[in-house]
Structure formats: structure tokens, C-alpha cells
Design an enzyme around this catalytic site. Sequence first.
Site, PDB file in Angstrom:
ATOM      1  N   HIS A 159      33.032  51.609  75.051  1.00 59.67           N
ATOM      2  CA  HIS A 159      34.445  51.731  75.442  1.00 59.67           C
ATOM      3  C   HIS A 159      34.505  52.423  76.797  1.00 59.67           C
ATOM      4  CE1 HIS A 159      36.401  50.424  71.719  1.00 59.67           C
ATOM      5  NE2 HIS A 159      35.410  51.019  71.086  1.00 59.67           N
ATOM      6  N   CYS A 187      33.888  46.395  73.087  1.00 59.16           N
ATOM      7  CA  CYS A 187      33.440  46.636  71.715  1.00 59.16           C
ATOM      8  C   CYS A 187      33.621  45.400  70.837  1.00 59.16           C
ATOM      9  CB  CYS A 187      34.144  47.868  71.156  1.00 59.16           C
ATOM     10  SG  CYS A 187      33.239  48.569  69.774  1.00 59.16           S
ATOM     11  N   GLU A 223      36.627  52.429  78.960  1.00 55.16           N
ATOM     12  CA  GLU A 223      37.964  52.948  79.277  1.00 55.16           C
ATOM     13  C   GLU A 223      38.064  54.444  78.987  1.00 55.16           C
ATOM     14  OE1 GLU A 223      37.199  50.891  76.837  1.00 55.16           O
ATOM     15  OE2 GLU A 223      38.324  51.259  74.981  1.00 55.16           O
TER      16      GLU A 223
HETATM   17  N1  GLN Z   1      34.792  46.637  64.228  1.00 52.21           N
HETATM   18  C1  GLN Z   1      33.698  46.639  65.134  1.00 52.21           C
HETATM   19  C2  GLN Z   1      32.582  47.560  64.701  1.00 52.21           C
HETATM   20  O1  GLN Z   1      32.772  48.408  63.876  1.00 52.21           O
HETATM   21  C3  GLN Z   1      34.161  47.020  66.538  1.00 52.21           C
HETATM   22  C4  GLN Z   1      34.649  48.411  66.630  1.00 52.21           C
HETATM   23  C5  GLN Z   1      35.448  48.665  67.885  1.00 52.21           C
HETATM   24  O2  GLN Z   1      35.910  47.749  68.536  1.00 52.21           O
HETATM   25  N2  GLN Z   1      35.625  49.907  68.232  1.00 52.21           N
HETATM   26  O3  GLN Z   1      31.479  47.441  65.170  1.00 52.21           O
END
Ligand code: GLN
Length: 531
Positions: A508, A383, A510
Site C-alpha cells: 500500500h 494490494c 499510499e
Molecule cells: N484481501 C486480500 C488479502 O488479504 C487483499 C488485502 C488488501 O487489499 N489489503 O491478501
Amino acid sequence: MHKCKWIVITGGVLSGLGKGIVSASIGRLLSSKYNVVPVKCDGYLNIDPGTMNPIEHGEVFVLEDGGEVDMDFGHYERFLNKNCKFGWNLTSGKIFKHVIDKERKGEFLGKTVQMIPHVTDEIKTRLKNISSDEKADIMLVEIGGTVGDIENMLFIEACRQLRGEVGRGNIMYIHLTLVPILGVVGEEKTKPTQQSVSMLQQRGIQPDAIIGRSSRPLPDHVKNKIALFASIYPEEVISDPDIKSVYELPLIFEKERLLDVISKKLELYLTSDLKKWGSLVKNIKDPKDEIKVLICGKYTKLHDSYVSVEEALVHAGAHNNCKVNVEYLETTDIETGKLKVKDALKGVDGIIVPGGFGSRGVEGKIEVIKYARKNNLPFLGLCYGLQLAVAEYARNVCGLKDAISTEIKKTKHPVVDILPDQKGITEKGGTMRLGGYDALLNKKSNVAKLYDSDKVSERHRHRYEVNPEYHDILQTNGLVLSGMSPDSRLVEFIELEKHSFFVATQAHPELKSRLERPAPLFMGFVKACKK
Ligand code: GLN
């Protein structure tokens, strides 16, 4: 009313005894044969934990349907090998909001709206609806916190009332307590358990089994004593000792014959099937190889902030017969110059830059990504990890000097920008791009090989994306956009050729990793680290 069996799990003495793992382990034992549906009741007034700081509350777990829930759902999914739903998390916030909205609409027909029966009825209705919607064989209801907390009193009361509706033989109550051992060669102390059971009894619930969390298995005389005070049989007192890996717990409960206790109470014939599970646990406890992985983030003070990442590494490790030693790097320390990247990454076999928000630690993360890229060190970005890998590449390979995300600041090169449908959203709860989304993979990519597919779905939680205006320049400079959203707008996966392992994803992965079904990217990462 849909007919099923109910198990209610409460906790006493202390929080943090691992009630989520206990519930998940019980669920794992039962799920060999039955459709087990886990439900978690949380006393807090937040509608969901999505707005809570991970340092305070641990990781926010995201479900397939986009629900943001407590990390206990991560345990349920990893142990039960099934997708949970947002509706299976009852919070006081959700319940009260519904009851108050109903009152404003006049749906209580002039009645005085009260905690009992109106709030408790709402809790029971939800529980019963879940059981019938899911055609549950067994409902596993975990009540957060400990007995005696004002917060969860209504959930406990609703579960007490439930017995009257479903009848004896269809519901049982399991109470988890702490059995501390005092002194070096000290003895087990049962008083906290006695008091906690008596508090549960004051609330009208007689436990059918007690699970005693302790540093070692409970000796018989301790089980006897607890049984005597709690009005149960000694075989209904189950040990929950310190263990090397949480995945051992179902095996321990199996040995402690917890299934026999449940079978008797619920009038079921239960058997378990933990053969494959057992062999994976053996790999975790007794691995052939070892690697060291550094998680580079900013919520490193509470490791619970990254539980799913750690667990995904455990799963991939178990399937590679390899122990993954996880260490943390607080990337703020790189920014302030307290630590040098080279020193921080010494002896490390691979790095992960996990999800995150805001500007603290960001420049430090970009520094470590740069080091991994240039030094052929395996890198997995999750992410924010993908977004910052793109910023790093844009700056240092494409020559776009100030490239960064607009989440951090206004810049000449906003290589990462807010998603179009996120513009104008001001409400914080549940408004990100959340849940499972498909991605189409470039067939020749390493990512497609790892997934062994060219179409995948992973879970998301973000507001920003790689700015489509920069796709071309990134690609002509050698960054492989290996997976895109089906409309080809959103970059879902990136990778580098000619690197030991340089992969990042907007998702994600994970969150979908389970002991019995590890996440493909983590498998690839661990393999690369082993080399
Ligand atoms: N802050 C980033 C976004 O909002 C990544 C979010 C995250 O890593 N879950 O896109």
C-alpha cells in the site's frame, strides 16, 4: 520524568469537525523546530481499529511497525512527515485489557482496582513513557470524540491530572468546537461553543485556546464573545474556516497567530517554516492541468475508506501541478449489469483498483482491469488490485479459465493463495502480514525507474499472495514480475511493457505518501494520466 511540553486537544459540539487535521496542522507548525510526537486517545473498546469495517470507521491506517490505527495517524504522518508508532494510539480496549490482566496476576496487591486512579494512572504512565522513549520536545495528545462522551472521560481526566504533574507553563489545552451559521445571511452562533466549554470546565479543564470551526473566518465580535464566555483573550480564539484543501490549515493557523498563543502558554519561542509547504498548497489550489481518476472498489459509500489513496493522488498532483479529480466506481454495479465498463470508464484518464477483502465487487474489478489493459488506459493496482490483475492476466492471457484467489473460492487455478504463515490463524485482530517489508526490484523495470532504486520498503496489510506455482506461466506470457520479496518468493510488484502505465503492487504505497514526499508509483501514475 522526561521534561517536555504538552498540548492536549479536545473537541466539542459535534464529531467530524476535523480534529485530526487540526492536530496534524498544529503539529506541522511546531515541527519546523521541535520533535513533536502525536498521540491519539480513542474511547472505543477495540484494541485497535483493524477489525472495524471501513464503511463504519473509515480507512484502517497501517504503520511502519505493523500497527493498525485510526486514519488520524495518516493525517499526522502526512503533515508531520514522520513515522508514527502503534504505541502512540491509546484505546480504552488497550488500557482496560492491560489493567485487567494486571489485576489477574495479582499485581495490585489486594487493592480495589478503580477507574481512578488505576486506569487513569495507566493512561498517564503510557503518555509519559512515550515522551521519554521518543525524547519528545512537544507531546501532542488528541482525545477522540467530544467532551461529554462517556467513552473518553477517563482520557480527559488523565490529561487534567497531568497538569498537576508537569506544572503550569508546560501544558496547554486547546478545544475545537463548531460555530454554526444559521440561515443564508445568518450570523455565527456561539452558544454551542459556550456549552461545550462549560462542559470541559466541569471536568476541571480550562481551555487555553479555542479553535472555532465555521464556514467562514470568525469575525472579531464573535471572537470577543467566545473569549468572554470562555475566560480567554480574543486572540486565543482561532478561526478554522472551510477551505479548498486540508493542507491549507497550517497556513491559516500561522496567519491566525496560533504560534504566538502556544509560545506564550508553553514559554517557548516558536517560529514556523512553511515556504515549501505553501508553494505545494498553491499548486493544489490553483493547478495548471486536470485529470480524472476512477477509484474502483466496494467501500465507495464512505470516501473515508480510501483517504490515503485520495491523499496520495493530491500529493502527486501537487508535484505535477495538476488537479486530480477523483470519482468512484462501485464495481458491484458492473457485476450486476447496472453499468457497462465502457460507459463507466468514459472520459477517465486512469483507474485505481485499491485494497479490499471478500468477494463482493471482485468480478467487476477484474472487468475494469481487463479494459484498462486492453485499451492502454493507465492502471494502478494496490494490494487486492495486484491480486486481481494477476487473476485477470491468468484468465485472459495465459488461458487459465477459472483463475481467481482462494479468498473467493476453491478453484482449479488458485493463482492467488493464502500466505503459508497465515494458514491456521483464526484470530482476526493484528494477524495479517502487516507493516513495512523490503522488496528487491528488477533494475530494468519501470517500477525501479520510478523509485530510482532497486531496493524499496513499503507497508503491507494482507493474507494472500500470488501463488509461486504460477510465477513461471505468468512470466512466459509476458507479465513482468518487477519486484519480489528478498527471498524471491512473494510477488511485490508487477507491470506490463508496451502499456502507457500498468503497474500493481502487493503493498500500500499510499500509506507512505506525504505532501512533501509523494509516493513514486502515484507520481508515475499521475504523469501517465496527464499524457
Ligand atoms: N484481501 C486480500 C488479502 O488479504 C487483499 C488485502 C488488501 O487489499 N489489503 O491478501
